[in-house]
Design an enzyme around this catalytic site. Structure first.
Site: not given
Ligand code: SF4
Length: 483
Positions: A115, A38
């Site tokens: 998640g 990310g």
């Protein structure tokens, strides 16, 4: 990352360390090693045992902590957690960056999440109906509200009770002033690993590559359904669900695409697994060709395996530029194609006049793959044979991987012949699901395969938009709006 980096993105990376005088610096290094998970925001929260401090910002770890020493020095404490984010739930805004620091009746808590909670919108509706105020659109904030609920606080194991309210994929880090608690959902969808530094401090990270970055050794994975507590007495384990409810469903895509090659989890090393896929792919779909080239970087290990098995020479027919910044990372198709052009260049000398096998880890929309195929032909390739080390992607992911909609996926409603025509290749071969699972070390039913099969182990309402929590428009500008 392969050329499709802008088409399928990981949700986040987590790092935690307890009882190390250089905890914050090591968290910085650990997050840097996890940067591939990310690049939208990064943050670190640390504690001296009594008070938590937190700093988050937009962009890569280097960018967020660009003032370097001064921010890291201000945060300097022996207990720390960190987070790098790609948004699968909640917009790419500073308000959604993590760790998420809050204060409730039992003190401060910072939360970091990897998640996607599939019941986030439902829980948020419930809490808003009782007057809760949310300051972000991320599903992670809901967890802090669950923690603060008086009826939950009174439970003998408050955290275990709260985790039982969550549905979906989650690896979570909780930094309380005096301890860290790390939890993994009962399906073990995303990876979460435990390590130990030379000086005896426990470390937790999404991938073991973060341990390599700080010289820690891998001990084991956090088990599905387990809470691991790190405090001044060491590491303590407990489970928040009963053994019968633990149903492993590890995300196969972590091994195929997302994770770094030097990471090991789900029982094996990522590079070795990808090489096995390549060897199997060569058996399933042989090709009469002169050279095997990968789509770098995530197709490289599988291409090595394909070349080994087929005895066709391996070469780097495409090279990747590492200097394309996030300005170019955009969901817009034109921007994506431009990014791919800038990122990958064909080496004419490798493909000119040759019959070329191109190996990639997966194909999402197919438009960027076709662009590369055209470039390889323009560079003089006589034939192009596409080989893919996973089955055709046909279904969306609700567990934290941001694929496009089902309709946008190349393999949706297209047979192999149509895919071959779309890609403009001489042949195309995908890894069959049985072949993929036969390469893995764990039993086949320990993996999630929903994006290929449509069989979701955690039931989802496919009609519900996975970004449903985003119905709340919090208009809050930050510096990224002017970039
Ligand atoms: S649906 Fe696919 S990407 Fe999502 S968790 Fe399952 S295997 Fe991974």
């Amino acid at each position: 990352m392969s050329e499709m980096a802008a088409e399928k993105k990981e949700s986040c990376g987590l790092f935690a360390i307890f009882g190390d005088p250089e905890a914050v610096q090591k968290t910085f290094l650990g997050l840097h090693a996890l940067q591939h998970r990310g690049q939208e925001s990064a943050g670190i929260a640390s504690s001296d045992g009594e008070t938590i401090q937190c700093y988050t910002g937009m962009g890569t770890v280097r960018r967020v902590f660009r003032a370097g020493k001064s921010i890291l020095e201000k945060l300097s404490n022996p207990i720390a957690i960190g987070h790098v984010r790609y948004s699968t739930s909640g917009a790419s805004k500073l308000i959604n960056s993590q760790p998420f620091l809050s204060e409730y009746s039992h003190g401060q808590v910072a939360v970091a999440h990897n998640g996607n909670l599939i019941n986030a919108a439902l829980l948020r509706d419930e809490y808003e109906a009782y007057g809760s105020i949310f300051k972000s659109t991320s599903d992670t904030e809901i967890i802090t509200h669950l923690l603060a609920k008086p009826t939950h606080i009174s439970k003998p194991d408050q955290l275990a009770h709260v985790l039982n309210h969550l549905q979906g994929a989650y690896c979570l880090l909780f930094l309380f002033a005096d301890r860290i608690e790390a939890a993994r959902d009962p399906y073990g969808i995303r990876p979460l690993c435990i390590g130990l530094t030379e000086k005896g401090s426990y470390v937790i990270a999404s991938e073991t590559c973060a341990f390599d970055a700080i010289g820690a050794k891998f001990i084991r994975e956090v088990e599905p359904g387990e809470i691991v507590r790190l405090d001044q007495n060491g590491l303590h384990s407990r489970f928040f669900v009963t053994p019968e409810t633990i149903t492993p469903a590890h995300c196969t895509f972590e091994h195929i695409y997302f994770a770094k090659q030097n990471s090991s989890f789900f029982g094996e090393n990522v590079h070795e697994f990808r090489k096995k896929l390549g060897r199997r792919l060569a058996i399933e779909h042989p090709a009469d060709a002169d050279v095997v080239i990968p789509v770098p970087d995530s197709g490289t290990s599988a291409a090595i395996g394909y070349a080994e098995q087929s005895k066709i020479p391996f070469d780097m027919g495409m090279v990747r530029s590492h200097y394309v910044g996030r300005t170019f990372i955009s969901p817009d198709q034109k921007q994506r194609e431009l990014e791919v052009k800038l990122k990958l260049a064909v080496v004419r000398e490798v493909v000119d006049g040759k019959r070329v096998v191109v190996v990639d880890d997966s194909i999402v929309r197919g438009t960027t793959t076709r662009g590369k195929i055209r470039a390889i032909r323009l560079a003089g390739a006589r034939e192009v044979h596409m080989r893919v080390s996973c089955p055709p992607l046909r279904f969306p992911c609700f567990y934290g991987v941001d694929f496009p909609t089902k309709e946008e996926l190349l393999a949706n409603n297209r047979n192999l012949e149509e895919i071959k025509e779309f890609l403009e290749v001489d042949s195309v071969g995908y890894m069959p699901l049985e072949g993929l699972l036969s390469c893995a070390v764990l039993p086949p039913d320990h993996y999630c395969t929903a994006c290929w099969t449509g069989k979701y182990k955690i039931p989802v309402d496919v009609a519900v938009n996975k970004f449903a929590v985003e119905r709340h428009q919090l208009v809050m500008f930050d510096e990224t709006d002017w970039e």
